[in-house]
Design a protein around this motif. Sequence first.
Motif, PDB file in Angstrom:
ATOM      1  N   ASN A 134     -13.933  79.284  92.919  1.00 23.41           N
ATOM      2  CA  ASN A 134     -13.754  79.453  91.474  1.00 23.41           C
ATOM      3  C   ASN A 134     -12.916  80.715  91.325  1.00 23.41           C
ATOM      4  O   ASN A 134     -13.259  81.750  91.902  1.00 23.41           O
ATOM      5  N   VAL A 135     -11.844  80.643  90.553  1.00 25.92           N
ATOM      6  CA  VAL A 135     -10.930  81.771  90.394  1.00 25.92           C
ATOM      7  C   VAL A 135     -10.953  82.204  88.927  1.00 25.92           C
ATOM      8  O   VAL A 135     -10.699  81.394  88.032  1.00 25.92           O
ATOM      9  N   HIS A 136     -11.260  83.486  88.705  1.00 23.38           N
ATOM     10  CA  HIS A 136     -11.380  84.031  87.353  1.00 23.38           C
ATOM     11  C   HIS A 136     -10.467  85.225  87.185  1.00 23.38           C
ATOM     12  O   HIS A 136     -10.386  86.084  88.073  1.00 23.38           O
ATOM     13  N   ALA A 137      -9.818  85.304  86.043  1.00 25.57           N
ATOM     14  CA  ALA A 137      -8.998  86.465  85.695  1.00 25.57           C
ATOM     15  C   ALA A 137      -9.912  87.548  85.139  1.00 25.57           C
ATOM     16  O   ALA A 137     -10.482  87.398  84.058  1.00 25.57           O
ATOM     17  N   THR A 138     -10.099  88.622  85.904  1.00 25.07           N
ATOM     18  CA  THR A 138     -10.930  89.743  85.468  1.00 25.07           C
ATOM     19  C   THR A 138     -10.664  90.920  86.396  1.00 25.07           C
ATOM     20  O   THR A 138     -10.307  90.735  87.563  1.00 25.07           O
TER      21      THR A 138
ATOM     22  N   ALA B 176     -21.907  68.762 103.391  1.00 25.98           N
ATOM     23  CA  ALA B 176     -21.852  67.361 102.953  1.00 25.98           C
ATOM     24  C   ALA B 176     -23.242  66.906 102.522  1.00 25.98           C
ATOM     25  O   ALA B 176     -24.248  67.283 103.123  1.00 25.98           O
ATOM     26  N   GLY B 177     -23.289  66.120 101.454  1.00 26.27           N
ATOM     27  CA  GLY B 177     -24.556  65.590 100.955  1.00 26.27           C
ATOM     28  C   GLY B 177     -25.269  66.506  99.976  1.00 26.27           C
ATOM     29  O   GLY B 177     -26.358  66.183  99.514  1.00 26.27           O
ATOM     30  N   THR B 178     -24.650  67.634  99.629  1.00 27.18           N
ATOM     31  CA  THR B 178     -25.260  68.591  98.714  1.00 27.18           C
ATOM     32  C   THR B 178     -24.848  68.296  97.278  1.00 27.18           C
ATOM     33  O   THR B 178     -23.678  68.069  96.994  1.00 27.18           O
ATOM     34  N   LEU B 179     -25.823  68.317  96.377  1.00 25.42           N
ATOM     35  CA  LEU B 179     -25.573  68.173  94.946  1.00 25.42           C
ATOM     36  C   LEU B 179     -25.753  69.549  94.307  1.00 25.42           C
ATOM     37  O   LEU B 179     -26.794  70.189  94.491  1.00 25.42           O
ATOM     38  N   ILE B 180     -24.736  70.004  93.593  1.00 23.90           N
ATOM     39  CA  ILE B 180     -24.755  71.334  92.977  1.00 23.90           C
ATOM     40  C   ILE B 180     -24.570  71.192  91.476  1.00 23.90           C
ATOM     41  O   ILE B 180     -23.675  70.485  91.023  1.00 23.90           O
ATOM     42  N   MET B 181     -25.403  71.919  90.746  1.00 26.13           N
ATOM     43  CA  MET B 181     -25.212  72.033  89.301  1.00 26.13           C
ATOM     44  C   MET B 181     -24.910  73.495  89.033  1.00 26.13           C
ATOM     45  O   MET B 181     -25.746  74.367  89.270  1.00 26.13           O
ATOM     46  N   GLY B 182     -23.712  73.768  88.564  1.00 29.12           N
ATOM     47  CA  GLY B 182     -23.325  75.142  88.286  1.00 29.12           C
ATOM     48  C   GLY B 182     -23.854  75.618  86.950  1.00 29.12           C
ATOM     49  O   GLY B 182     -24.240  74.829  86.097  1.00 29.12           O
ATOM     50  N   HIS B 183     -23.863  76.946  86.793  1.00 30.75           N
ATOM     51  CA  HIS B 183     -24.167  77.527  85.488  1.00 30.75           C
ATOM     52  C   HIS B 183     -23.030  77.176  84.534  1.00 30.75           C
ATOM     53  O   HIS B 183     -21.924  76.839  84.957  1.00 30.75           O
ATOM     54  N   ALA B 184     -23.266  77.298  83.261  1.00 31.70           N
ATOM     55  CA  ALA B 184     -22.236  77.033  82.248  1.00 31.70           C
ATOM     56  C   ALA B 184     -21.244  78.192  82.239  1.00 31.70           C
ATOM     57  O   ALA B 184     -21.617  79.332  81.966  1.00 31.70           O
ATOM     58  N   HIS B 185     -20.006  77.910  82.595  1.00 31.00           N
ATOM     59  CA  HIS B 185     -18.956  78.926  82.547  1.00 31.00           C
ATOM     60  C   HIS B 185     -18.532  79.135  81.097  1.00 31.00           C
ATOM     61  O   HIS B 185     -18.431  78.176  80.319  1.00 31.00           O
ATOM     62  N   ARG B 186     -18.264  80.370  80.747  1.00 29.71           N
ATOM     63  CA  ARG B 186     -17.894  80.707  79.370  1.00 29.71           C
ATOM     64  C   ARG B 186     -16.425  80.450  79.071  1.00 29.71           C
ATOM     65  O   ARG B 186     -16.048  80.331  77.903  1.00 29.71           O
TER      66      ARG B 186
ATOM     67  N   ASP C 107     -23.180  91.480  89.522  1.00 30.23           N
ATOM     68  CA  ASP C 107     -24.123  91.246  88.419  1.00 30.23           C
ATOM     69  C   ASP C 107     -23.406  91.253  87.071  1.00 30.23           C
ATOM     70  O   ASP C 107     -23.671  90.409  86.209  1.00 30.23           O
ATOM     71  N   ALA C 108     -22.485  92.190  86.894  1.00 29.46           N
ATOM     72  CA  ALA C 108     -21.714  92.246  85.643  1.00 29.46           C
ATOM     73  C   ALA C 108     -20.844  91.002  85.499  1.00 29.46           C
ATOM     74  O   ALA C 108     -20.690  90.471  84.391  1.00 29.46           O
ATOM     75  N   LEU C 109     -20.289  90.515  86.611  1.00 27.30           N
ATOM     76  CA  LEU C 109     -19.475  89.296  86.575  1.00 27.30           C
ATOM     77  C   LEU C 109     -20.301  88.104  86.132  1.00 27.30           C
ATOM     78  O   LEU C 109     -19.852  87.302  85.316  1.00 27.30           O
ATOM     79  N   GLU C 110     -21.512  87.974  86.659  1.00 27.34           N
ATOM     80  CA  GLU C 110     -22.375  86.864  86.240  1.00 27.34           C
ATOM     81  C   GLU C 110     -22.652  86.936  84.751  1.00 27.34           C
ATOM     82  O   GLU C 110     -22.580  85.930  84.051  1.00 27.34           O
ATOM     83  N   ASP C 111     -22.943  88.142  84.257  1.00 27.52           N
ATOM     84  CA  ASP C 111     -23.189  88.306  82.814  1.00 27.52           C
ATOM     85  C   ASP C 111     -21.948  87.958  82.003  1.00 27.52           C
ATOM     86  O   ASP C 111     -22.036  87.377  80.927  1.00 27.52           O
ATOM     87  N   GLN C 112     -20.786  88.308  82.521  1.00 28.65           N
ATOM     88  CA  GLN C 112     -19.520  88.100  81.814  1.00 28.65           C
ATOM     89  C   GLN C 112     -19.064  86.644  81.843  1.00 28.65           C
ATOM     90  O   GLN C 112     -18.533  86.139  80.860  1.00 28.65           O
ATOM     91  N   LEU C 113     -19.269  85.956  82.968  1.00 30.29           N
ATOM     92  CA  LEU C 113     -18.625  84.660  83.186  1.00 30.29           C
ATOM     93  C   LEU C 113     -19.496  83.437  82.921  1.00 30.29           C
ATOM     94  O   LEU C 113     -18.962  82.367  82.632  1.00 30.29           O
ATOM     95  N   VAL C 114     -20.822  83.561  83.049  1.00 32.39           N
ATOM     96  CA  VAL C 114     -21.665  82.368  82.929  1.00 32.39           C
ATOM     97  C   VAL C 114     -22.858  82.580  82.013  1.00 32.39           C
ATOM     98  O   VAL C 114     -23.311  83.708  81.817  1.00 32.39           O
TER      99      VAL C 114
END
Length: 146
Positions: free
Chosen positions: A103-107, A45-55, A113-120
């Motif tokens: 976060n749920v991704h179809a893959t 609680a009280g946390t502010l999160i900015m996510g990476h840009a999802h593709r 590391d490959a997921l990060e490159d692929q998704l964001v």
Amino acid sequence: MQGLEKLPTSLEDLEGELLQLPQIDCQITHNFGPGVYIREGAIPAGTLIMGHAHRTSHLNVILRGKVAVVMDGEVQIIDGPAMFTAHAGRKVIYAIEDTVMQNVHATSETDIDALEDQLVDKSDVWCAHEALATTDLLLEAVGEAG
């Protein structure tokens, strides 16, 4: 209104400001099933999160807790348990209560590391921050070794 002239004017400016603050460990876990990757985070609680840009668009699940989510220029208050679809792009999340979110991704990919490159897409501000942090760690390690 006094002080508003100092507010960030873009998401990257906001990200730069947020990266100057102490960072919270949101206890990320990675789960895999046939054709699905689920990234789960425990957000205090009280946390502010900015996510990476999802593709791509992806499903989000609030298992428990309450958040304010800024997506597509709109603020939504979401009480868990709940599900919603986030479009490609960035989300900003404020945890009103302790929250567990997925976060749920179809893959079929299972390498993180490959997921990060692929998704964001990571912003230039984030990449510069990470490069500086890596340099600081290397200099610290060299100093301890010497």
